[in-house]
Design a protein around this motif. Structure first.
Motif, PDB file in Angstrom:
ATOM      1  N   THR A  45       5.684   4.454   2.138  1.00 27.77           N
ATOM      2  CA  THR A  45       4.887   4.798   0.996  1.00 27.77           C
ATOM      3  C   THR A  45       3.540   4.876   0.891  1.00 27.77           C
ATOM      4  N   THR A  46       3.126   3.743   1.813  1.00 21.05           N
ATOM      5  CA  THR A  46       1.683   3.449   2.109  1.00 21.05           C
ATOM      6  C   THR A  46       1.129   4.587   2.729  1.00 21.05           C
ATOM      7  N   ALA A  49       0.892   7.935   0.703  1.00 22.41           N
ATOM      8  CA  ALA A  49      -0.195   7.847  -0.273  1.00 22.41           C
ATOM      9  C   ALA A  49      -1.729   7.716   0.311  1.00 22.41           C
ATOM     10  N   SER A  50      -1.854   7.607   1.685  1.00 22.58           N
ATOM     11  CA  SER A  50      -2.958   7.365   2.437  1.00 22.58           C
ATOM     12  C   SER A  50      -3.450   8.860   2.771  1.00 22.58           C
ATOM     13  N   SER A  64      -2.161   2.366  -8.558  1.00 25.42           N
ATOM     14  CA  SER A  64      -2.517   3.127  -7.215  1.00 25.42           C
ATOM     15  C   SER A  64      -1.599   4.267  -7.039  1.00 25.42           C
ATOM     16  N   THR A  66       0.265   4.821  -4.450  1.00 25.58           N
ATOM     17  CA  THR A  66       1.626   3.843  -3.412  1.00 25.58           C
ATOM     18  C   THR A  66       2.385   3.604  -4.764  1.00 25.58           C
ATOM     19  N   GLN A  67       1.576   2.790  -5.811  1.00 23.72           N
ATOM     20  CA  GLN A  67       2.619   2.249  -7.073  1.00 23.72           C
ATOM     21  C   GLN A  67       3.406   3.463  -7.628  1.00 23.72           C
ATOM     22  N   ARG A  70       6.273   5.070  -5.683  1.00 21.37           N
ATOM     23  CA  ARG A  70       7.431   4.239  -5.581  1.00 21.37           C
ATOM     24  C   ARG A  70       8.237   4.369  -6.918  1.00 21.37           C
TER      25      ARG A  70
END
Length: 72
Positions: A45-46, A49-50, A64, A66-67, A70
């Motif tokens: 997921t990180t 998101a990047s 964020s 990422t949050q 999720r």
């Protein structure tokens, strides 16, 4: 009761949780905890998101990317 030689998993994202394999059915959400732990360790997921462009105003951001990914 549970097996004395059962393997417990302590998720790195939440130290208050412990996942053990037992014959009793305690909760149906343990699988979600394991998926989250796998995501944390692999960084899926990180990484996703990047790759996204966040055009939100930084002053108004509460969560964020990422949050938010999720929760989908």
């Amino acid at each position: 009761m549970g097996d004395s030689d059962s393997t417990a998993i302590d998720p790195s994202f939440n130290g208050s949780l412990k996942v053990e394999g037992r014959s009793e059915k305690l909760t149906c959400h343990a699988g979600l905890v394991l998926l989250r732990e796998m995501d944390e360790r692999l960084g899926l997921t990180t990484s996703l998101a990047s790759k996204l462009v966040d055009e939100r105003s930084p002053m108004r951001v509460q969560h964020s990317l990422t949050q938010m990914l999720r929760t989908v």
